[in-house]
Design a protein around this motif. Sequence first.
Motif, mmCIF file in Angstrom:
data_model
loop_
_atom_site.group_PDB
_atom_site.id
_atom_site.type_symbol
_atom_site.label_atom_id
_atom_site.label_comp_id
_atom_site.label_asym_id
_atom_site.label_seq_id
_atom_site.Cartn_x
_atom_site.Cartn_y
_atom_site.Cartn_z
ATOM 1 N N ILE A 1 12.344 74.546 -14.562
ATOM 2 C CA ILE A 1 12.128 73.152 -14.760
ATOM 3 C C ILE A 1 12.669 72.711 -13.456
ATOM 4 C CG2 ILE A 1 12.586 71.265 -16.150
ATOM 5 C CD1 ILE A 1 12.479 72.949 -18.556
ATOM 6 N N CYS B 1 15.727 67.332 -24.747
ATOM 7 C CA CYS B 1 14.588 67.689 -23.922
ATOM 8 C C CYS B 1 14.321 68.964 -24.376
ATOM 9 C CB CYS B 1 15.155 67.947 -22.590
ATOM 10 S SG CYS B 1 15.684 66.335 -21.534
ATOM 11 N N GLU C 1 11.960 67.343 -15.324
ATOM 12 C CA GLU C 1 10.547 67.481 -15.489
ATOM 13 C C GLU C 1 10.119 67.589 -16.907
ATOM 14 O OE1 GLU C 1 7.835 69.801 -12.252
ATOM 15 O OE2 GLU C 1 8.949 71.117 -13.840
ATOM 16 N N SER C 2 8.960 66.948 -17.069
ATOM 17 C CA SER C 2 8.539 66.632 -18.312
ATOM 18 C C SER C 2 9.412 66.568 -19.784
ATOM 19 C CB SER C 2 7.595 68.176 -18.577
ATOM 20 O OG SER C 2 8.686 69.136 -18.908
ATOM 21 N N CYS C 3 10.439 65.914 -19.375
ATOM 22 C CA CYS C 3 11.330 65.400 -20.313
ATOM 23 C C CYS C 3 11.552 63.851 -20.475
ATOM 24 C CB CYS C 3 12.834 65.934 -20.262
ATOM 25 S SG CYS C 3 14.071 65.391 -21.466
ATOM 26 N N THR C 4 10.729 63.382 -21.525
ATOM 27 C CA THR C 4 10.961 61.716 -21.568
ATOM 28 C C THR C 4 11.920 61.525 -22.903
ATOM 29 O OG1 THR C 4 9.132 61.919 -23.010
ATOM 30 C CG2 THR C 4 8.597 61.770 -20.631
#
Length: 174
Positions: free
Chosen positions: A80, A72, A65-68
């Motif tokens: 997370i 990270c 989640e929220s890691c692109t």
Amino acid sequence: MRGAYMDYYLKIFLVICAVHQITSGVIKSTTDAAYKKYLSLRSLPFEDCASSTSSLYQVSYLDIESCTTLPCSMARNATIKVTVRFDDNGNGVSFLKHEVRWVFNYIKTQAAITPDPCDGDHGCIMSATDGKAYWANVFVNNTLPVMKGSMLWESKDANDQNLICFQVPVVITV
């Protein structure tokens, strides 16, 4: 004479059925391979440590989640969600015990995971078109150092046998 024609048409019909069976198998395996390639392209890059831990299953997709991008970025005191797809080779995996560690300069610290274990009571293991998928939440403890490291994630079955292993570069932030 009529029996000869029937045999002839029966043979043609069987050849058509055999060709259809062969091509549908090829199409299905090609479709499966294309879908797996698509998943791998959408997956967050990770190191599959299955060979070093003799894990049974390989991860095909990872979402944090929220890691692109890597590493990270993970803020202290955050929870997370991590989602993983893997091929269970048709074994019907229904229980996973997680061992997740933060690794900083070769020092490993245990991470808090929920739900753990992942079993039928929590709805965290799901069937996917190409095997199984599971999700779990990892808590980023406020005592972790603000620095780069990695998250090492291993999942085991009820008999403590390694099933899955992957590692992802992380950076802990305030």
